[in-house]
Design a protein around this motif. Structure first.
Motif, mmCIF file in Angstrom:
data_model
loop_
_atom_site.group_PDB
_atom_site.id
_atom_site.type_symbol
_atom_site.label_atom_id
_atom_site.label_comp_id
_atom_site.label_asym_id
_atom_site.label_seq_id
_atom_site.Cartn_x
_atom_site.Cartn_y
_atom_site.Cartn_z
ATOM 1 N N UNK A 23 -98.420 62.561 58.108
ATOM 2 C CA UNK A 23 -97.720 61.466 57.437
ATOM 3 C C UNK A 23 -96.628 60.874 58.317
ATOM 4 N N UNK A 24 -96.295 59.628 58.038
ATOM 5 C CA UNK A 24 -95.213 58.963 58.769
ATOM 6 C C UNK A 24 -93.878 59.470 58.224
ATOM 7 N N UNK A 25 -93.116 60.126 59.059
ATOM 8 C CA UNK A 25 -91.796 60.608 58.667
ATOM 9 C C UNK A 25 -90.758 59.786 59.420
ATOM 10 N N UNK A 79 -93.813 52.832 64.516
ATOM 11 C CA UNK A 79 -94.574 54.079 64.591
ATOM 12 C C UNK A 79 -94.315 54.817 65.900
ATOM 13 N N UNK A 80 -94.137 54.060 66.968
ATOM 14 C CA UNK A 80 -93.791 54.697 68.250
ATOM 15 C C UNK A 80 -92.449 55.410 68.135
ATOM 16 N N UNK A 81 -91.484 54.759 67.515
ATOM 17 C CA UNK A 81 -90.165 55.365 67.349
ATOM 18 C C UNK A 81 -90.223 56.562 66.411
ATOM 19 N N UNK A 82 -91.196 56.536 65.498
ATOM 20 C CA UNK A 82 -91.350 57.656 64.570
ATOM 21 C C UNK A 82 -92.129 58.812 65.188
ATOM 22 N N UNK A 83 -92.588 58.617 66.447
ATOM 23 C CA UNK A 83 -93.283 59.689 67.138
ATOM 24 C C UNK A 83 -94.704 59.895 66.675
ATOM 25 N N UNK A 84 -95.355 58.796 66.281
ATOM 26 C CA UNK A 84 -96.720 58.926 65.775
ATOM 27 C C UNK A 84 -97.774 58.850 66.870
ATOM 28 N N UNK A 143 -84.998 53.766 56.724
ATOM 29 C CA UNK A 143 -86.205 54.150 55.975
ATOM 30 C C UNK A 143 -86.097 53.760 54.498
ATOM 31 N N UNK A 144 -87.223 53.574 53.857
ATOM 32 C CA UNK A 144 -87.256 53.204 52.451
ATOM 33 C C UNK A 144 -86.479 54.201 51.598
ATOM 34 N N UNK A 145 -85.631 53.677 50.725
ATOM 35 C CA UNK A 145 -84.881 54.513 49.798
ATOM 36 C C UNK A 145 -83.644 55.172 50.362
ATOM 37 N N UNK A 146 -83.407 55.002 51.656
ATOM 38 C CA UNK A 146 -82.278 55.683 52.298
ATOM 39 C C UNK A 146 -81.058 54.764 52.305
#
Length: 289
Positions: free
Chosen positions: A119-121, A167-172, A82-85
């Motif tokens: 939001x996308x987490x 997005x699928x992996x993020x559970x959206x 993820x961004x910033x991680x």
């Protein structure tokens, strides 16, 4: 080799650069821990990063939530940063990687357009296999590693598909563009007119979506529902139609016909025509196709 646009400590083999706008696709090499001349940044990149390992098996060590971890990666196995991680990844050997950096704001917008309720987490996702994601990244980075200019419309479609996997992996839930209904007859006619008026130029997904008055993600699905074809395939076939008419009805130079039809040069037209039609411009002109 140049410096990676996504992770500056990597050595980039080829890259989309700024061609995609909201994403960057690269094939790059990461040196084994302790052997690189450039030290990785202490914080993660400002974009979400998808990485797919492409070479021989290699060990990766990283830190997550204060815990040191180690896995052996094989070709096709992936991770999402993820961004910033900052995971502080350390490879035991030099590795070749395919990377896709995605703008978090654009991904959030894509999720909302697809019907996401929140939001996308995006959480770190290490050491997994997704054949579709691997295929999409292979085609995307190869598009920018092949001779001649990349087909931006095709590359943008691949980025959208890869984003749907994220997005699928993020559970959206639903993938972007999961709404019902195609384009209205009037909007479709306007898009078709625009394509025919701009065959010789660079047609982008953003331009087509703007003509249709919808978002890029919604346009891709709606256009396919209306025509049975992806935007990229439709534009390519219209360019081939134009080239075919000129080849069979005139004696103009093939190189001129190629650029007028929206191809980079004669060889680009030849490769595309052979792939789609099993013939070459010369064969069409000679009547042997």
């Amino acid at each position: 080799m140049s410096v990676s646009h996504i992770k500056p400590h990597l050595r980039c083999l080829h890259s989309s650069g700024g061609d995609l706008g909201h994403a960057v696709a690269e094939r790059a090499v990461e040196r084994a821990a302790g052997t690189s001349d450039v030290t990785p940044a202490p914080v993660g990149p400002p974009v979400h990063v998808l990485v797919v390992h492409t070479g021989r098996p290699a060990d990766l060590r990283w830190s997550a939530d204060g815990t040191a971890r180690r896995e052996r990666f094989h070709a096709g196995e992936a991770l999402i940063n993820p961004a910033g991680w900052a995971a502080r990844p350390r490879w035991r050997d030099d590795v070749e990687l395919m990377l896709l950096g995605i703008d978090p704001v654009w991904l959030e917008k894509l999720a909302v357009e697809g019907g996401a309720s929140g939001p996308v987490e995006l959480a770190p996702h290490f050491h997994f296999t997704d054949p579709l994601l691997r295929l999409l990244l292979e085609r995307l980075v190869d598009e920018y590693g092949s001779p001649g200019p990349a087909d931006t419309l095709y590359a943008q479609s691949l980025v959208q598909a890869a984003a749907a996997v994220v997005l699928r992996l993020a559970g959206q839930g639903r993938a972007p563009g999961a709404r019902a209904g195609g384009l209205s007859p009037r909007r479709l006619a306007e898009v078709v007119d625009f394509v025919h008026a701009n065959l010789a130029g660079k047609v982008t997904l953003a331009e087509l979506a703007a003509v249709a008055g919808v978002s890029e993600s919604h346009f891709t699905r709606a256009f396919r529902e209306s025509t049975g074809e992806s935007p990229h395939r439709y534009v390519t076939l219209r360019r081939l139609d134009h080239a075919r008419r000129q080849l069979t009805r005139t004696d103009r130079p093939i190189a001129d016909i190629a650029t007028e039809s929206g191809f980079a040069d004669q060889s680009h037209l030849t490769r595309t025509m052979r792939r789609y039609e099993g013939a070459t411009p010369r064969m069409l002109r000679d009547g042997s196709a």
